[in-house]
Motif scaffolding. Sequence first.
Motif, PDB file in Angstrom:
ATOM      1  N   TYR A   1      31.846 -67.021  35.802  1.00  0.00           N
ATOM      2  CA  TYR A   1      33.274 -66.703  35.683  1.00  0.00           C
ATOM      3  C   TYR A   1      33.563 -65.253  36.070  1.00  0.00           C
ATOM      4  O   TYR A   1      34.710 -64.810  36.013  1.00  0.00           O
TER       5      TYR A   1
ATOM      6  N   GLU B   1      42.082 -65.682  33.868  1.00  0.00           N
ATOM      7  CA  GLU B   1      42.119 -65.892  35.308  1.00  0.00           C
ATOM      8  C   GLU B   1      41.996 -64.540  36.003  1.00  0.00           C
ATOM      9  O   GLU B   1      42.675 -63.589  35.652  1.00  0.00           O
ATOM     10  N   THR B   2      41.121 -64.439  36.960  1.00  0.00           N
ATOM     11  CA  THR B   2      40.955 -63.200  37.717  1.00  0.00           C
ATOM     12  C   THR B   2      41.166 -63.522  39.190  1.00  0.00           C
ATOM     13  O   THR B   2      41.537 -64.646  39.548  1.00  0.00           O
TER      14      THR B   2
ATOM     15  N   GLN C   1      42.114 -69.915  41.156  1.00  0.00           N
ATOM     16  CA  GLN C   1      42.605 -70.799  40.100  1.00  0.00           C
ATOM     17  C   GLN C   1      41.688 -71.962  39.787  1.00  0.00           C
ATOM     18  O   GLN C   1      41.730 -72.508  38.701  1.00  0.00           O
TER      19      GLN C   1
ATOM     20  N   TYR D   1      38.383 -72.492  39.303  1.00  0.00           N
ATOM     21  CA  TYR D   1      37.446 -72.353  38.190  1.00  0.00           C
ATOM     22  C   TYR D   1      38.221 -72.268  36.879  1.00  0.00           C
ATOM     23  O   TYR D   1      37.879 -72.907  35.891  1.00  0.00           O
ATOM     24  N   PHE D   2      39.309 -71.469  36.930  1.00  0.00           N
ATOM     25  CA  PHE D   2      40.118 -71.270  35.725  1.00  0.00           C
ATOM     26  C   PHE D   2      40.678 -72.598  35.219  1.00  0.00           C
ATOM     27  O   PHE D   2      40.571 -72.926  34.039  1.00  0.00           O
ATOM     28  N   GLN D   3      41.271 -73.364  36.125  1.00  0.00           N
ATOM     29  CA  GLN D   3      41.911 -74.612  35.692  1.00  0.00           C
ATOM     30  C   GLN D   3      40.897 -75.606  35.136  1.00  0.00           C
ATOM     31  O   GLN D   3      41.163 -76.333  34.202  1.00  0.00           O
TER      32      GLN D   3
ATOM     33  N   HIS E   1      39.268 -73.380  31.644  1.00  0.00           N
ATOM     34  CA  HIS E   1      40.011 -72.693  30.589  1.00  0.00           C
ATOM     35  C   HIS E   1      40.334 -73.656  29.453  1.00  0.00           C
ATOM     36  O   HIS E   1      40.760 -74.785  29.664  1.00  0.00           O
TER      37      HIS E   1
ATOM     38  N   GLY F   1      50.573 -66.140  36.298  1.00  0.00           N
ATOM     39  CA  GLY F   1      49.450 -66.180  37.239  1.00  0.00           C
ATOM     40  C   GLY F   1      49.222 -64.838  37.915  1.00  0.00           C
ATOM     41  O   GLY F   1      48.487 -64.740  38.893  1.00  0.00           O
TER      42      GLY F   1
ATOM     43  N   THR G   1      47.381 -61.761  38.113  1.00  0.00           N
ATOM     44  CA  THR G   1      46.133 -61.238  37.555  1.00  0.00           C
ATOM     45  C   THR G   1      45.879 -59.807  38.003  1.00  0.00           C
ATOM     46  O   THR G   1      44.836 -59.240  37.726  1.00  0.00           O
TER      47      THR G   1
END
Length: 326
Positions: free
Chosen positions: A29, A192-193, A197, A199-201, A204, A313, A315
């Motif tokens: 991450y 989120e970085t 998106q 990986y985040f979605q 998370h 969103g 970041t």
Amino acid sequence: MTELQDRYGREFHYLRLSITDACNFKCQYCLPDGYQRSGKSRFLSVDEVGRVIRAFATVGTRKIRITGGEPTLRKDFDQVIELAANTPGIDTVATTTNGYRLPENAHRWRQLGLSQINVSLDSLDEKLFRQITGDGRQQKVLDGIEAALDADYHKVKINVVLLNELNAHQLPNFLEYIRHRPVDIRFIELMETGLGQEYFQRHHVSGMVIKQQLLAQGWTEDPRGPVDGPAQNFSHPDYQGRIGLIMPYAKDFCATCNRLRVSAIGKLHLCLFTECGVELRDLLGHDDHQAALVARLHQQLKQKTETHQLHQGLTGVTQHLASIGG
Ligand code: SAM
């Protein structure tokens, strides 16, 4: 000297100071492809670090967290600890580390003045740890935590980034771990970085999931102190350790913000997710610039916004937290 305060009445007694962007782990991450050295970056020297800490101490900073990248990769890490610990006004020197150098060094760092340690440990399961961090040295990290407990740090904490489909179901293992160990485990919601998106979605999950399980099992929420970090903490009489939840997406998360960040290249970040950092380095080369440095800190604090804009969103420039001392 007046203490730092922003337009919303928030006071800032806590500085997170990054001393390197480099890291030897490949957390999926954060730095999934590992640290890529950019030819230009020159990290703060020990003298520059000293000037940052002195300026912040003058305006009310009491707690310094040395972070990175992996801060313990710096050959002069011992000197940085000593410097921070010996700065008048600083009463707490903490670090956040992946823990791989702790077994051999925990006692010496404690003697040099380090008082709190946060160790990142995303799973107690060896295979999952390797999968998440890209590193096979889990046993070193576990030994490091034992060494830190033995060395009598004021606080030893474990950071776990809460990841759906990976470790989010492992609360029972973590609870068992702290039943007889005075260690605080902090579950950090995935942020989120600039990594994007997808990986985040997928991964998370809200810390509320953990909170509900804790409350159902008789854990109770503790009151918050003035230099405490952003966590909501929970205790239970049958457990020596506590659980903390860091939920940056929760309502009012920013209302208790008491921390500022300086990156390893000397930029002030008023928020982890601001668009850009404020240059301090032009004032770090000489002791004569301390008054100007302090004036810049006061002036910049007026620009601090009330909340981050993660929900939209936005970041900021944060490609990954290793570049800004997450
Ligand atoms: N190398 C040190 C370590 O491993 O703890 C310090 C730097 S690391 C960037 C600081 C903390 O940020 C770690 O606990 C890490 O797990 C967390 N972190 C990194 N990226 C994150 C993200 N996208 N969301 C939430 N936490 C993150």
